[in-house]
Enzyme design. Structure first.
Site, mmCIF file in Angstrom:
data_model
loop_
_atom_site.group_PDB
_atom_site.id
_atom_site.type_symbol
_atom_site.label_atom_id
_atom_site.label_comp_id
_atom_site.label_asym_id
_atom_site.label_seq_id
_atom_site.Cartn_x
_atom_site.Cartn_y
_atom_site.Cartn_z
ATOM 1 N N ASP A 39 41.043 13.807 21.919
ATOM 2 C CA ASP A 39 41.754 12.528 21.717
ATOM 3 C C ASP A 39 42.036 12.161 20.231
ATOM 4 O OD1 ASP A 39 43.175 10.374 22.184
ATOM 5 O OD2 ASP A 39 41.351 9.195 22.546
ATOM 6 N N SER B 109 44.077 28.168 25.493
ATOM 7 C CA SER B 109 43.984 29.300 24.902
ATOM 8 C C SER B 109 42.363 29.719 25.385
ATOM 9 C CB SER B 109 43.680 29.590 23.367
ATOM 10 O OG SER B 109 45.139 29.163 22.885
ATOM 11 N N ASP C 111 45.859 7.516 19.208
ATOM 12 C CA ASP C 111 45.593 5.944 19.884
ATOM 13 C C ASP C 111 46.833 5.101 19.780
ATOM 14 O OD1 ASP C 111 42.993 6.633 20.559
ATOM 15 O OD2 ASP C 111 42.160 5.756 19.047
#
Length: 806
Positions: A348, A276, A351
């Site tokens: 992130d 976006s 994991d």
């Protein structure tokens, strides 16, 4: 009716049935579908906008005014009635979409589509979608007020469903031969989980583990750097982070035994361009002295649209903007005091851990030098016209073992467990409810504090003159390198040790430069003390936006519209001049030379009537693929280096061994690749022209907005004349792009402009099904009607009263 007039009936029926059969291998019962009493004939449009409707559970009357765009302006006396009415009205106009999205989120598509959807359903269950939704619902249930509103929304949806007879069902139910089921509060949690996956579900830990094994650490770091050499982050590089005083986790001694593991297949990822733009300028940089805010989320271009626009008002608050069918409140919008919008922060937050099981029973796994018990979750996956499948998924303290011997595993005892912030659960619904009621910066900040996932860049502006941007989500406080590669599930030092305190999430309020912005680029520069690595961040749109706001002192609404529709291709501008200087053109034919001259004269704007953007798109696609042919030739799952680093390698390491084409005996350089792929491009476009005509960008790109089922061309829109591509600010690619453009000037009351590629109605026969699309493609906007008085109905086409059911 747009599609169902008698002369088109036979053709449409054949197209729909052929499409469903080719996509899903089955078709609905012809007789039932064509029945004059219950079939699609009953979907002749009756919007029913003016009658009084009796709704279960309302405590007071709710007034609904419809403007010329079928946008409902809802006036209730309290929040409970407001959100009950929101549920009812959303179901009234978007019932099939509302429900279908939660079937997709919960891994239940095989119930509707049969065995063809089984692999998808198994994958979503193993991704932990239902598990995460359940945890989120637990958090929401700890907040009685939020829970009461979610229950009211549920009751509103069910009030509408309970009024329906089979003849009234949206046409998709008839095509797929099934019926709506009651809405539950679980489905709101699933809808929010669906958005979490779309916006925080990309990761490449296993692919990067393979790349590390293939190339070694030094080469890997060259191909996948933590920061690019150009970095214009969300939070300005001038930010002083010295106020952060948290102890950072120590990097444990690395066990490199995991580096040699070879993973051949990974879970499907969300669309790589889900992102976006948003920005806001202060009054100092605004033509009027009022802050101005903009937002345009980049998502799949579908019909019905992902967004449903509403005004939601009570005596205490009054908000307007884009809602998500299934969730409460305005997601991207404004009220009388503040405005807000989001972009994907792409941090992130997933994991992967290698799990060592004690034996084949998988009842115990190794962690911290001891055997700990796993838990089993049995997922019941119903399959249309087939026996139910029961899939047993093992859970560790990290999360679900998504890969094991029964699903994309490498051997019977191996497993890879996913740890995802999305599984933690959070009351994200509360964030948006509080934003809808917010009056100032403190309210905005209070609304964000408990927001968990997906990580978002929340932009803000207020009538008091404040602008701000917070990168908000729950972020693990990782040691350097943690999460880039597969982690050791038995080593407690590889666990997430803590989370970044919310007050230290990167943010900016009223910066000296007079604007805030985000476009999915790197959130911070290397001076930010917490570990944040390059997770595929955007590198082009953000620089165009920031350069735009640095270029002059004052900006008006037209400037904002121009920027949202800006088609400047910075990526092409940074590579093509180098190619023109270094490519040997001596062997080009006359026709190839003409094509080269066309692109050499390009001004780098991807406009629909130009040939050069088509040449660039074809050329870049072939060049990118051939540079990284080593990745395609490997049997392991690998993710190719990001676009910016690819161009960096082409320009700065032209003779690197990776430039050599594996399938030839010659030793190629980047200059050779330029020529080879240009000749292939010229051949492709010459053939394309012979078959289709001129390859101008509008025709070659052929942007379309497709029905959610992707098998119903009669319910879709094709060949839309819109420029740009996924690297331009106007990020309109073939079937992805700006799903809602909004601009808000913080006048009193605020003045809003907006558009999206769809329409308010989910009924393909309604004139409101796709009536915004042509205006969206042209870059036009609606002047948003933000009613301050429910009695002022001069711009209203119909009004409806929702009354308590006696």
């Amino acid at each position: 009716m747009k599609y169902f007039k008698l002369p088109l009936t036979l053709v449409l029926t054949l197209v729909v049935f052929f499409g469903l059969n080719s996509k899903f291998g089955s078709t609905p019962p012809m007789g039932k579908f064509l029945s004059p009493n219950e079939g699609f004939w009953q979907n002749e449009l009756d919007e029913n906008l003016s009658s009084t409707m009796h709704i279960d559970g309302l405590t007071n009357e709710v007034t609904v005014h419809y403007d010329e765009h079928l946008i409902p302006h809802v006036f209730a006396q309290n929040n409970t009635d407001l959100y009950r009415a929101q549920g009812y009205l959303t179901a009234k106009h978007r019932l099939w979409q509302l429900e279908f999205q939660t079937f997709a989120a919960g891994g239940r598509l095989a119930e509707i589509l049969g065995e063809q959807a089984l692999d998808y359903d198994r994958q979503e269950r193993r991704r932990g979608m239902v598990f995460g939704a359940e945890n989120a619902l637990e958090k929401m249930q700890e907040d009685p007020e939020t829970l009461s509103y979610i229950e009211a929304y549920r009751d509103g949806v069910n009030s509408y469903i309970n009024q329906l007879e089979p003849k009234d069902y949206p046409v998709e139910y008839k095509l797929l031969d099934y019926a709506p089921e009651p809405w539950t509060i679980d489905k709101t949690a699933l809808l929010l989980m669906y958005m979490t996956k779309m916006l925080a579900g990309r990761e490449a830990d296993l692919e990067h583990t393979n790349a590390l094994a293939k190339f070694g650490k030094e080469r890997y770091d060259l191909l996948f750097p933590d920061f690019f050499d150009v970095n214009d982050p969300v939070i300005s590089k001038e930010t002083d982070w010295s106020f952060i005083n948290v102890k950072m986790p120590e990097t444990p001694e690395q066990d490199r035994s995991l580096d040699s593991i070879s993973i051949t297949e990974t879970l499907d990822k969300p669309h790589p361009q889900n992102g976006s733009n948003n920005w806001a300028v202060s009054g100092r940089k605004s033509y009027s002295g009022h802050p101005i805010l903009a937002n345009d989320p980049h998502l799949g271009l579908n019909l019905p649209s992902i967004w449903f626009v509403m005004q939601l008002a009570t005596p205490e608050h009054n908000s307007y903007g884009a809602t998500l069918p299934g969730a409460l409140g305005i997601i991207s919008g404004y009220n009388n005091h503040i405005s807000w919008g989001e972009t994907n922060a792409t941090r992130d937050v997933i994991d992967w851990y290698k799990i060592e099981f004690k034996d084949d029973t998988r009842k115990e796994y190794k962690h911290d030098d001891q055997w700990k018990k796993t838990t089993q979750r049995i997922e019941e996956i119903k399959i249309r016209n087939r026996e139910t499948l029961y899939d047993t998924i093992i859970y560790t303290h990290h999360g679900p073992v998504s890969y094991d011997h029964s699903f994309k595993g490498d051997n019977a005892k191996a497993g890879y467990a996913m740890q995802w912030v999305g599984h933690i659960g959070g009351n994200n619904q509360r964030t948006f409810l509080k934003l809808n009621e917010g009056k100032n910066y403190d309210d905005y900040l209070d609304a964000l504090k408990n927001y968990t996932a997906p990580a978002q860049n929340f932009v803000f502006a207020s009538i008091q003159g404040d602008i701000a941007l917070w990168i908000q989500g729950q972020f693990p406080n990782k040691w350097k390198g943690q999460g880039k590669f597969l982690l050791d599930g038995s080593n407690p030092k590889h666990d997430w040790q803590s989370f970044i305190p919310q007050k230290f999430n990167a943010h900016s309020k009223n910066p000296e430069r007079g604007f805030v912005s985000s476009a999915n680029q790197h959130p911070v520069d290397p001076s930010y003390p917490f570990y944040v690595y390059n997770d595929g961040y955007e590198t082009y749109r953000n620089r165009v936006i920031n350069d735009f706001f640095r270029a002059k002192d004052k900006f008006n609404i037209q400037d904002f519209k121009n920027l949202q529709n800006n088609n400047y291709n910075l990526k092409a501008s940074e590579l093509l001049p180098y190619i023109f200087t270094n490519m040997d053109t001596s062997t080009l034919t006359a026709e190839e030379t003409d094509i080269l001259n066309t692109i050499k004269s390009w001004d780098f704007y991807s406009e629909i009537d130009q040939l050069a953007p088509s040449i660039w798109e074809s050329w870049w696609t072939k060049l990118y693929k051939i540079v990284w042919d080593e990745f395609d030739a490997d049997s392991r799952a690998l993710e190719k280096p990001f676009t910016y680093q690819t161009i960096y390698m082409l320009k700065n390491h032209p003779q690197d061994e990776l430039m050599d084409i594996l399938s030839t005996s010659e030793k190629e350089t980047s200059n050779d690749l330029f020529l080879i792929t240009f000749k292939e491009t010229a051949k492709e476009l010459t053939e394309w022209k012979a078959e289709h005509g001129d390859y101008n960008w509008g025709a070659y790109k052929a942007t379309y907005v497709g029905h959610l089922l992707q098998a119903l061309p009669a319910f879709s829109r094709f060949d839309l004349p819109i420029g740009g591509d996924y690297n331009t600010v106007n990020a309109a690619s073939k079937n992805h792009g700006p799903s809602w453009r909004m601009i808000v000037e913080m006048t009193t009351p605020p003045t809003g402009y907006g558009i999206y590629p769809g329409g308010q109605s989910g009924n393909p026969g309604s004139k409101y099904y796709d009536n915004f699309i042509d205006r969206w493609a042209k870059g036009d906007y609606m002047n948003l009607l933000f009613m301050q008085d429910q009695e002022d109905t001069k711009d209203i086409i119909a009004s409806q009263i929702l009354t308590p059911k006696q």
